[in-house]
Design an enzyme around this catalytic site. Structure first.
Site, short mmCIF file in Angstrom:
data_model
loop_
_atom_site.label_atom_id
_atom_site.label_comp_id
_atom_site.label_asym_id
_atom_site.label_seq_id
_atom_site.Cartn_x
_atom_site.Cartn_y
_atom_site.Cartn_z
N GLU A 94 62.50 4.92 35.47
CA GLU A 94 63.69 5.71 35.73
C GLU A 94 64.49 5.09 36.87
O GLU A 94 63.96 4.71 37.90
CB GLU A 94 63.31 7.15 36.10
CG GLU A 94 64.53 8.05 36.32
CD GLU A 94 64.14 9.43 36.80
OE1 GLU A 94 65.04 10.30 36.84
OE2 GLU A 94 62.97 9.64 37.14
N GLN A 109 64.60 7.32 24.39
CA GLN A 109 63.43 8.09 24.82
C GLN A 109 63.81 9.49 25.27
O GLN A 109 64.78 9.69 26.00
CB GLN A 109 62.72 7.37 25.97
CG GLN A 109 61.40 8.02 26.36
CD GLN A 109 60.69 7.26 27.47
OE1 GLN A 109 60.94 7.50 28.63
NE2 GLN A 109 59.79 6.34 27.09
N CYS A 117 55.29 9.64 32.18
CA CYS A 117 55.91 9.60 33.50
C CYS A 117 55.03 10.29 34.55
O CYS A 117 54.67 11.46 34.39
CB CYS A 117 57.28 10.27 33.46
SG CYS A 117 58.12 10.24 35.07
N LYS A 153 54.71 7.64 24.09
CA LYS A 153 54.25 6.86 25.25
C LYS A 153 53.26 7.74 26.02
O LYS A 153 53.61 8.83 26.47
CB LYS A 153 55.43 6.48 26.14
CG LYS A 153 55.06 5.83 27.48
CD LYS A 153 54.56 4.41 27.29
CE LYS A 153 54.13 3.79 28.62
NZ LYS A 153 55.24 3.63 29.58
N ASN A 212 50.08 -1.35 27.65
CA ASN A 212 51.06 -1.35 28.73
C ASN A 212 50.34 -1.17 30.07
O ASN A 212 49.30 -0.54 30.14
CB ASN A 212 52.06 -0.22 28.51
CG ASN A 212 53.03 -0.03 29.66
OD1 ASN A 212 53.04 1.02 30.29
ND2 ASN A 212 53.83 -1.03 29.96
N GLY A 213 50.91 -1.75 31.11
CA GLY A 213 50.38 -1.56 32.45
C GLY A 213 49.88 -2.83 33.10
O GLY A 213 48.98 -3.49 32.57
N GLY A 229 57.03 -3.79 31.59
CA GLY A 229 57.83 -2.91 32.41
C GLY A 229 58.25 -3.61 33.68
O GLY A 229 59.14 -4.48 33.68
N ARG A 230 57.58 -3.27 34.78
CA ARG A 230 57.94 -3.87 36.06
C ARG A 230 57.75 -5.38 36.07
O ARG A 230 58.48 -6.11 36.75
CB ARG A 230 57.10 -3.24 37.18
CG ARG A 230 57.38 -1.75 37.41
CD ARG A 230 56.32 -1.13 38.31
NE ARG A 230 55.00 -1.22 37.71
CZ ARG A 230 53.87 -1.34 38.41
NH1 ARG A 230 53.91 -1.40 39.72
NH2 ARG A 230 52.71 -1.41 37.79
#
Length: 332
Positions: free
Chosen positions: A2, A65, A95, A137, A197-198, A221-222
């Site tokens: 976000e 999403q 989240c 997710k 993911n992660g 992601g990041r």
């Protein structure tokens, strides 16, 4: 993600064609049908969506999403999003933000698999009427992993066609390590595709995540913000049969930040807000790149956009000669 992954970021990170698809920031749904402008704000690509749905300028598909806990409200908003041109929807049960969880959204639903099922069922039923797929997710749980398999099975039973699993609980947040081996257990418990993911920051992380989870696909992601060439690096390794790209030069990172700033300027954003966003992105980069860390420390108190951009330049020309050229080396 976000506050980070907006349309400009999606356009920049997908520009090289290495991503299969992108996902928007979540559209927060409470108890009412949101007006079309809300969906367009989160996903401006809807304005030009054709039969293939919303696409980035490089033609990378964009998934919209939704986040919420009211099945009926989410279904109504799914229909609204579809009317605007969405062809793929994602439900956010991952989240970890305290504000979101306190208001009964995101990972908070993982405490009750039945609620996950109810939400997915309502949205999937709406999507099915219009031929739109729905994904979920997830995380491995809220406080612990006891319900990880049950939540995944609930999402599948509700009609989710794909699961993206962040390999940590909500309590674990983003603290390492990511438990990729737990995703393998989820894969064994469901029949729909599962995406890992992660903590995928590098090519090595990608391979470990795939090996331990057994997943064919991963979500970045990041790590993609930290290294804008990460998807390209993975794709090249796959296509070349084991050839590595050289490390991403600072000039590639600074060029990405500069292009982002230019896009925000063209949109009329205030310069102080742009600087704040650039610092947020540079802060993610600095954990994985020494030059980014040096620039962050030098610019962390800078408030003027021209000075900040000047401080990102890698040399007098502001462009390293290696930028734009792929220099592969063979993996050992």
């Amino acid at each position: 993600m976000e506050g980070v992954i907006d349309a400009d970021t999606r356009a920049l990170l997908s520009d090289d064609g290495a991503l299969d698809w992108c996902v928007t920031e979540f559209v927060r749904v409470v108890d009412a049908k949101l007006p079309p402008r809300v969906f367009l704000r989160h996903c401006p690509e809807l304005a030009t969506a054709g039969s293939s749905g919303p696409l980035t300028p490089s033609s990378t598909p964009v998934t919209l999403q939704l986040l919420g806990s009211d099945p009926q409200a989410l279904a109504a908003n799914a229909e609204q999003a579809i009317a605007q041109g969405a062809t793929r929807l994602d439900l956010n049960f991952g989240c970890p933000a305290k504000t979101v969880n306190r208001h009964d959204g995101g990972a908070s639903l993982l405490r009750t698999p039945e609620r996950v099922h109810a939400v997915v069922t309502a949205v999937a039923d709406a999507g099915r009427r219009f031929g739109v797929s729905v994904n979920a997710k997830l995380r491995l749980g809220f406080d612990d992993k006891q319900l990880a398999l049950a939540c995944a099975q609930a999402a599948e039973a509700g009609g989710a066609e794909e699961l993206v699993v962040h390999a940590r609980t909500r309590r674990e947040g983003y603290r390492p390590p990511a438990h990729w081996e737990w995703i393998a257990r989820i894969r064994s418990a469901v029949s729909v595709p599962v995406v890992a993911n992660g903590d995928i920051w590098s090519l090595e992380d990608y391979w470990k995540a795939r090996t331990l989870s057994g997943c064919h696909d991963v979500m970045l992601g990041r790590g993609m913000l930290a290294d804008p060439w990460l998807a390209r690096r993975i794709r090249h390794w796959q296509d070349s049969g084991g050839e590595r790209l050289s490390p991403t030069p600072w000039s590639a990172r600074s060029a990405m930040l500069t292009r982002y700033a230019q896009a925000k300027q063209q949109a009329g954003m205030q310069e102080k807000v742009i600087v704040s966003l650039l610092k947020q992105w540079l802060n993610i980069m600095r954990g994985r790149d020494a030059e980014a860390a040096t620039r962050f420390m030098a610019l962390r108190r800078e408030t003027a956009l021209p000075s900040f951009l000047a401080g990102l330049d890698s040399d007098e020309s502001g462009r390293d000669p290696s930028w734009g050229h792929l220099r592969p080396t063979t993996i050992e």
